[in-house]
Structure formats: structure tokens, C-alpha cells
Motif scaffolding. Structure first.
Motif, mmCIF file in Angstrom:
data_model
loop_
_atom_site.group_PDB
_atom_site.id
_atom_site.type_symbol
_atom_site.label_atom_id
_atom_site.label_comp_id
_atom_site.label_asym_id
_atom_site.label_seq_id
_atom_site.Cartn_x
_atom_site.Cartn_y
_atom_site.Cartn_z
ATOM 1 N N ASP A 149 49.959 28.142 -24.152
ATOM 2 C CA ASP A 149 49.185 26.928 -23.939
ATOM 3 C C ASP A 149 49.582 25.800 -24.879
ATOM 4 O OD1 ASP A 149 47.275 25.105 -23.218
ATOM 5 O OD2 ASP A 149 45.541 26.371 -23.569
ATOM 6 N N GLU A 197 42.974 32.097 -21.579
ATOM 7 C CA GLU A 197 43.835 31.061 -20.988
ATOM 8 C C GLU A 197 44.783 31.692 -19.961
ATOM 9 O OE1 GLU A 197 43.164 27.959 -21.699
ATOM 10 O OE2 GLU A 197 42.188 28.061 -23.659
ATOM 11 N N HIS A 260 36.555 24.946 -19.135
ATOM 12 C CA HIS A 260 36.504 24.309 -20.452
ATOM 13 C C HIS A 260 35.302 23.390 -20.642
ATOM 14 C CE1 HIS A 260 40.394 26.065 -21.020
ATOM 15 N NE2 HIS A 260 40.592 25.468 -22.182
ATOM 16 N N HIS A 276 37.126 29.723 -28.965
ATOM 17 C CA HIS A 276 37.476 28.948 -27.778
ATOM 18 C C HIS A 276 37.624 29.835 -26.532
ATOM 19 C CE1 HIS A 276 39.278 25.703 -25.503
ATOM 20 N NE2 HIS A 276 40.310 26.473 -25.224
ATOM 21 N N VAL A 280 35.636 29.736 -23.021
ATOM 22 C CA VAL A 280 36.315 29.468 -21.748
ATOM 23 C C VAL A 280 36.001 30.570 -20.734
ATOM 24 C CG1 VAL A 280 38.600 29.318 -20.656
ATOM 25 C CG2 VAL A 280 38.144 28.072 -22.773
HETATM 26 ZN ZN LIG Z 1 41.753 26.162 -23.796
#
Ligand SMILES: [Zn+2]
Ligand SMILES: NC(=O)c1ccc[n+]([C@@H]2O[C@H](COP(=O)([O-])OP(=O)(O)OC[C@H]3O[C@@H](n4cnc5c(N)ncnc54)[C@H](O)[C@@H]3O)[C@@H](O)[C@H]2O)c1
Length: 370
Positions: A149, A197, A260, A276, A280
Motif C-alpha cells: 500500500d 488492505e 476507510h 488502522h 478498516v
Molecule cells: Zn489503509
């Protein structure tokens, strides 16, 4: 080794493979030829002190190994280390980097190397974008999240007291060297964070990738397997394809924000104690549930995403009141005018953008079609 070329304003290669750090100088020369810029490595204290796995006896820590190899090859090098963690991603540390670059007389023809996770990449990238109005930088991502990412796409930046990632620049690296062997030292929780992700890419762009992740979830050794390396490469390709079409995040790139809007809200509400990736994962399930109720996403999609996330040790529920999360979501910088653009799934593997009036967000999330 797999090489993925990114054709942004300034094209660059991303190399992905096991043990690539040992081939760094060859890869560097493919970009810089016989030029001998000074190389300033920026890293954090955790990456700097990772256990040894490189060099002739396999006992040298990665950063020390790279520094030695570069010096032996005749490059002038220097290294700046800052304390690991998001708390360092700020303008004070950038300022310390500038002082370091000045002390080492790093000029416009020299090169920064961001050696670490997303925090190092974002901060060092921003320092590179702004030092002397912009110098070259190379990414050596060392976390799963950084590999799939943050090292792809050229977004660099830092946090300020008013919010995360509010100050930054689009600045593409000249080279990305992704050595998958670096993942071996990653704690499981940080791997899980990156997996959110990875699952996201499957959900928004690639149903076969999503199915593959579900099929291999929980399989011992999967995350170290050559198959998983192809998963990393696939994620990089998917992000590359999106970024090439929308380098400056004005349209298509928004689909990468799937999960997100509420993910960020959950992170914020937890005062960033929820990582994070966990935010997510919960956010992907929340939005998919709401979209199912609104008839925008096929019934059963949210459960599939939840099952996949849980299989990779990610949470899929939160106790935070929806009201509070909506308030955070509406404070998000991605809001444009009186509408908030949500990322929805027409089906697994196909994302869509869905603008909702800000005043109707709460109702939408409760399942009313607005
Ligand atoms: Zn992210
Ligand atoms: N630029 C972008 O497009 C983009 C995209 C997504 C996320 N981000 C940013 O990325 C950051 C998060 O990145 P992250 O998850 O990599 O966090 P991170 O850089 O903080 O790394 C997580 C922890 O793992 C340690 N670590 C790194 N590599 C390791 C290794 N190989 N073995 C053991 N430990 C290791 C780090 O020292 C740190 O303590 C956030 O600041 C986020 O805003 C940027």
C-alpha cells in the motif's frame, strides 16, 4: 523476482522478491547507472535493530548489511534513525531529518532511502519531496502494509495536531525494492494490519484474489509461501493500475478508501489504540452491511468479508455508537461539500462510489436507502 513498472508522471520500477536486499546495488544501478550519488538512509529504531539475517554468514541486520554493501561498492552513505511508531510521523522529526541532510551536505543530486514501514516511507518521502524542493528517494518497505500500500502511489506526508496525514506531497520514488524476507520478523498483529488492505484489494478489484485469500486463510505457512508473494505482487499491480489512472486522488483512487471512512472514524474514536487495519476490517463490514440493506450490494457480501477478516485475526465489530462514528466520518478530510462519497461494492471484486448527503449518512448506515 517480479518487477512491476509504475507509469506515473515519473515512472519507476517496484521489484518484489525474497532476499532482494542482497541485490540492492544491481537494482540501484539499473536506475542510476554509474552515477554515484550520496545515499542517506532514513529508518526507525526498531527496523535499525532487527535481528541479523543477511550477509555472508546470514547474521547481519538488514540496515547494517545494506550500509556495508553500499560502502564496499564505493558509495558515500549516512543514516538517520528516529523512534518507531506513528507518534514520530510529525513535522518535528521532518525538521530533524532536514538538519541531518544539511549536516551531511545532501544535495539535489543525492538520494534518500526510506527503509522501514509506512511511517518511515511517508516521513522520509515527505522529507525527500521538500528538501531542496525535491530530491530522489527509494523505498525499501519492510511491513506488509508498506509493501502492498504505502510504498505504491507516491503519497507522502506527516500528521499534525489537527489530524493524520494532513500535510504532505505527491512525490514518486525512483525505485521500490520489496524484500519479502523482511516480513519474517513482523509481529502477527502488524501482519494482520496489512492483511486488511490485502483483503480490501480483493474486495474492490479482484474476486479471484479474494477467493484465494479465503481459501488459504489459517493455512500454516501461507504468509511465508511463494503463493503469498504473488498475492503481494498482485496487490501492488492493482494499486498501480488505480494510481496510474488517478495519480492525484481526484476520482478513481477513492475506491482504495473502501472500509476507510468508518475505519478512520473507529481509529479516531479509540484515540488510535485500535490499529488502522483493524479499523478498516470493521469499516469494510459495516459499510457492506449497510449497502446490503440499501440493495446496493448482494446479500451475504458482508458476511463473506467478515469471515475472511476474522480468519486473518481481524475484528469485524465495534461497540462504538454509530452516531459518534458518523460524526467522525463527516469530519474526515475526504468529505466534499454537502456530500460524503462512500465506497460500496456492486459485488466482491467490483467497487463503486456512492455519494450520500451528509445529513443522511446516519440513516444510510442504519439501512435506509437514501
Ligand atoms: Zn489503509
Ligand atoms: N502513503 C500512503 O499511500 C499510505 C497508505 C497507507 C498507509 N500509510 C501510512 O503508513 C503508516 C502505517 O504503516 P505501517 O503499518 O507499516 O506502520 P509502521 O511503519 O509504524 O510499522 C509498524 C511497526 O513495525 C515495525 N517494523 C517495521 N518493519 C518491521 C519488520 N520487518 N520486522 C519487525 N518490525 C518491523 C516498525 O518499527 C513499527 O514499530 C501510517 O502512518 C499510514 O498513514 C500511507
Amino acid at each position: 523476482m517480479k518487477t512491476i513498472d509504475v507509469h506515473t508522471g515519473r515512472p519507476y520500477p517496484i521489484h518484489i522478491g525474497e532476499g532482494l536486499l542482497s541485490h540492492f546495488i544491481e537494482l540501484f544501478r539499473q536506475v542510476y547507472g554509474q552515477r554515484r550519488p550520496k545515499l542517506a538512509i532514513i529508518t526507525d529504531d526498531c527496523v535499525d535493530s532487527l535481528p541479523g539475517a543477511f550477509g555472508p554468514d546470514g547474521g547481519q541486520p538488514p540496515v547494517a548489511f545494506l550500509l556495508d554493501a553500499l560502502r564496499q561498492a564505493g558509495y558515500e552513505t549516512c543514516k538517520f534513525t528516529f523512534p518507531n511508531g506513528e507518534a514520530s510521523k510529525n513535522l518535528q522529526v521532518v525538521s530533524d531529518v532536514y538538519a541531518f541532510l544539511s549536516a551531511h551536505e545532501i544535495t539535489r543530486s543525492d538520494v534518500l532511502i526510506a527503509f522501514g514501514g509506512g511511517v518511515v516511507g511517508d516521513l522520509a518521502g515527505f522529507a525527500a519531496a521538500t528538501w531542496l524542493r525535491g530530491i530522489d528517494f527509494i523505498q525499501i518497505p519492510t511491513t506488509l502494509l508498506a509493501m502492498v500500500d504505502s510504498s505504491v502511489g507516491g503519497k507522502t506526508g506527516v500528521d499534525i495536531p489537527q489530524g493524520k496525514n494532513l500535510v504532505g506531497a505527491f512525490w514518486q520514488p525512483s525505485l521500490v525494492v520489496c524484500d519479502t524476507s523482511m516480513l519474517r520478523t513482523l509481529p502477527a498483529s502488524i501482519v494482520a494490519d496489512g492483511m486488511a488492505e490485502v483483503i480490501k484489494y480483493g474486495a474492490i478489484l479482484d474476486a479471484p484474489l479474494f477467493d484465494l485469500l479465503c481459501a488459504h486463510a489459517g493455512e500454516p505457512g501461507f504468509l511465508e509461501s511463494p503463493l503469498f508473494h504473488t498475492v503481494i505482487a498482485r496487490c501492488v499491480e492493482l494499486k498501480r493500475d488505480v494510481v496510474e489512472q488517478d495519480e492525484r486522488d481526484k476520482g478513481l483512487r477513492q475506491i482504495l478508501n473502501f472500509g476507510h471512512t468508518f475505519g478512520h472514524a473507529i481509529e479516531k474514536q479509540s484515540q488510535y489504540s485500535i490499529p488502522h487495519g483493524e479499523g478498516v476490517a470493521i469499516g469494510m463490514v459495516m459499510i457492506s452491511r449497510a449497502c446490503e440493506k440499501a440493495g446496493l450490494t448482494p446479500v451475504g457480501t458482508a458476511e463473506k468479508i467478515a469471515a475472511c477478516c476474522e480468519a486473518y485475526s481481524l475484528p469485524v465489530e465495534t461497540d462504538y455508537p454509530l452516531e459518534l462514528l458518523c460524526r467522525h466520518a463527516l469530519g474526515d478530510k475526504k468529505r466534499a461539500g454537502s456530500k460524503i462519497t462512500l465506497v460500496t461494492l456492486e459485488q466482491i471484486g467490483k467497487a463503486a462510489l456512492y455519494p450520500v448527503e451528509t445529513g443522511r449518512l446516519h440513516a444510510f448506515m442504519e439501512g435506509q436507502h437514501v
